[in-house]
Motif scaffolding. Structure first.
Motif, mmCIF file in Angstrom:
data_model
loop_
_atom_site.group_PDB
_atom_site.id
_atom_site.type_symbol
_atom_site.label_atom_id
_atom_site.label_comp_id
_atom_site.label_asym_id
_atom_site.label_seq_id
_atom_site.Cartn_x
_atom_site.Cartn_y
_atom_site.Cartn_z
ATOM 1 N N UNK A 162 47.099 44.620 32.334
ATOM 2 C CA UNK A 162 47.878 43.689 33.125
ATOM 3 C C UNK A 162 47.071 42.411 33.273
ATOM 4 N N UNK A 163 47.752 41.345 33.622
ATOM 5 C CA UNK A 163 47.044 40.098 33.867
ATOM 6 C C UNK A 163 46.313 40.166 35.206
ATOM 7 N N UNK A 164 45.307 39.307 35.360
ATOM 8 C CA UNK A 164 44.492 39.270 36.567
ATOM 9 C C UNK A 164 44.888 38.043 37.375
ATOM 10 N N UNK A 165 45.183 38.235 38.653
ATOM 11 C CA UNK A 165 45.626 37.145 39.521
ATOM 12 C C UNK A 165 44.535 36.783 40.534
ATOM 13 N N UNK A 166 44.331 35.483 40.716
ATOM 14 C CA UNK A 166 43.381 34.985 41.708
ATOM 15 C C UNK A 166 43.981 33.797 42.439
ATOM 16 N N UNK A 167 43.662 33.689 43.704
ATOM 17 C CA UNK A 167 44.062 32.536 44.503
ATOM 18 C C UNK A 167 42.801 31.805 44.951
ATOM 19 N N UNK A 168 42.795 30.480 44.827
ATOM 20 C CA UNK A 168 41.630 29.677 45.195
ATOM 21 C C UNK A 168 42.033 28.624 46.219
ATOM 22 N N UNK A 220 33.143 33.321 39.287
ATOM 23 C CA UNK A 220 32.966 34.075 38.045
ATOM 24 C C UNK A 220 33.385 35.512 38.322
ATOM 25 N N UNK A 221 34.671 35.737 38.361
ATOM 26 C CA UNK A 221 35.226 37.027 38.749
ATOM 27 C C UNK A 221 36.133 37.592 37.660
ATOM 28 N N UNK A 222 35.738 37.363 36.415
ATOM 29 C CA UNK A 222 36.486 37.872 35.273
ATOM 30 C C UNK A 222 35.544 38.647 34.353
ATOM 31 N N UNK A 223 36.086 39.557 33.537
ATOM 32 C CA UNK A 223 35.225 40.342 32.648
ATOM 33 C C UNK A 223 34.513 39.469 31.624
ATOM 34 N N UNK A 224 33.403 39.976 31.153
ATOM 35 C CA UNK A 224 32.706 39.342 30.041
ATOM 36 C C UNK A 224 33.589 39.381 28.807
ATOM 37 N N UNK A 225 33.584 38.289 28.032
ATOM 38 C CA UNK A 225 34.374 38.259 26.814
ATOM 39 C C UNK A 225 33.852 39.292 25.824
ATOM 40 N N UNK A 258 33.722 33.245 31.962
ATOM 41 C CA UNK A 258 34.550 32.125 32.396
ATOM 42 C C UNK A 258 34.559 32.061 33.918
ATOM 43 N N UNK A 259 34.387 30.844 34.438
ATOM 44 C CA UNK A 259 34.522 30.591 35.865
ATOM 45 C C UNK A 259 35.717 29.686 36.098
ATOM 46 N N UNK A 260 36.234 29.684 37.311
ATOM 47 C CA UNK A 260 37.429 28.886 37.602
ATOM 48 C C UNK A 260 37.391 28.418 39.048
ATOM 49 N N UNK A 277 33.468 44.918 37.514
ATOM 50 C CA UNK A 277 33.681 45.694 38.725
ATOM 51 C C UNK A 277 33.762 44.771 39.932
ATOM 52 N N UNK A 278 34.688 45.068 40.827
ATOM 53 C CA UNK A 278 34.963 44.170 41.954
ATOM 54 C C UNK A 278 35.376 44.987 43.168
ATOM 55 N N UNK A 279 34.899 44.563 44.343
ATOM 56 C CA UNK A 279 35.381 45.127 45.603
ATOM 57 C C UNK A 279 35.489 43.986 46.607
ATOM 58 N N UNK A 280 36.677 43.777 47.145
ATOM 59 C CA UNK A 280 36.929 42.675 48.066
ATOM 60 C C UNK A 280 38.394 42.309 48.005
#
Length: 290
Positions: free
Chosen positions: A29-35, A43-48, A154-156, A199-202
């Motif tokens: 699935x796609x990954x969703x983030x709100x900024x 930098x909260x995405x997997x390594x390429x 990738x950072x955003x 890996x992420x928790x939050x």
């Protein structure tokens, strides 16, 4: 007398089945983030993966979408910075470091972004060329680097009065989201083991695990990736509670979740060949040790 060919056939079938299983792991699935409007790279995405040289994403924002392509999972001095819709949503640029010289620039009086609807973009970073374009359109910015930088992460971010809603796709990994207070399990087929990419928790958006306070979408436990990797990497199956007792509490009063991106990779296989002499001839066998 000729040696029978069935051991070789068995090896071929086993490898074909394993490769097929690996292919089934590529759904995601796609990954969703709100900024918010704080200009700070997340930098909260997997390594390429090694075979990935393209980033596709959708963004809903008024202006100033910034993408960083970095060799590390953090800001570094030498990294590509791509600005889409800066200067009041009239200009986009490519840079070779944060807030430094604009190497390529594109102006559009009608703008690049929309605060009411998602716009889709793509970024190619194959070989020595950075290309940026909108969905179903050719690149509107291209930069060729004589001394190309390594791109692994990738950072955003958004900024300058603009909030953003990002959606990233195309990482080719399996994922699991586990709400706080529940337990997540990831597993692989026999003869495969887990490779953890992220890996992420939050909490990074309001959509995942919405049954609780979700206002804080800029919250992550620093130890999460190391903790998940340490527990799961190389295992066939792994179970982890999405709990403050495991990761600490990065944002009190916020209902959190655990997110893992992973692949199942074929275990190394040892192949031994042996020959048995008999009165009627010799027989060769292939022995697999997994």
């Amino acid at each position: 007398m000729m040696a029978p060919s069935w051991p070789i056939l068995l090896l071929t079938l086993l490898l074909s089945q394993s490769l097929s299983t690996l292919g089934q792991e590529d759904e995601e699935d796609c990954i969703n983030y709100e900024t918010n409007d704080q200009y700070r790279y997340r930098f909260q995405l997997p390594k390429f993966r090694n075979d990935v040289t393209r980033l596709e994403f959708s963004i809903k924002a008024a202006n100033d979408v910034h993408i960083a392509l970095s060799s590390l999972k953090e800001e570094v001095r030498d990294m590509y910075e791509i600005v889409i819709g800066g200067w009041g949503n009239t200009r986009s640029v490519i840079r070779r470091c944060k807030q430094c010289t604009n190497l390529v620039s594109e102006r559009r009086p009608n703008g690049f972004l929309n605060s009411e609807s998602f716009r889709k973009f793509w970024i190619d970073f194959a070989d020595s060329t950075i290309s940026v374009g909108a969905e179903n359109e050719p690149a509107f910015m291209v930069y060729t680097d004589d001394n190309p930088l390594q791109v692994l992460y990738v950072g955003f971010t958004t900024g300058w009065g603009s909030n953003g809603n990002f959606q990233f796709c195309g990482f080719g990994l399996s994922q699991i989201n586990t709400c706080e207070g529940e337990t997540g399990t990831i597993s692989c087929e026999p003869q495969h083991s887990l490779k953890i990419y992220y890996g992420f928790y939050g909490r990074s958006n309001t959509r995942v695990c919405p049954n609780g306070p979700t206002e804080n979408t800029d919250c992550s436990a620093r130890s999460a990736e190391n903790e998940i990797t340490g527990r799961c990497e190389g295992q066939q199956q792994c179970t982890i509670p999405a709990s403050n007792s495991v990761f600490g509490d990065p944002c009190r009063g916020t209902h959190k979740y655990m997110r893992i991106y992973y692949n199942c990779e074929l275990n190394p296989t040892t192949i031994l060949t042996t020959t048995i002499q008999t009165t009627t001839g010799s027989w060769s066998f292939i022995i697999l040790i997994v």
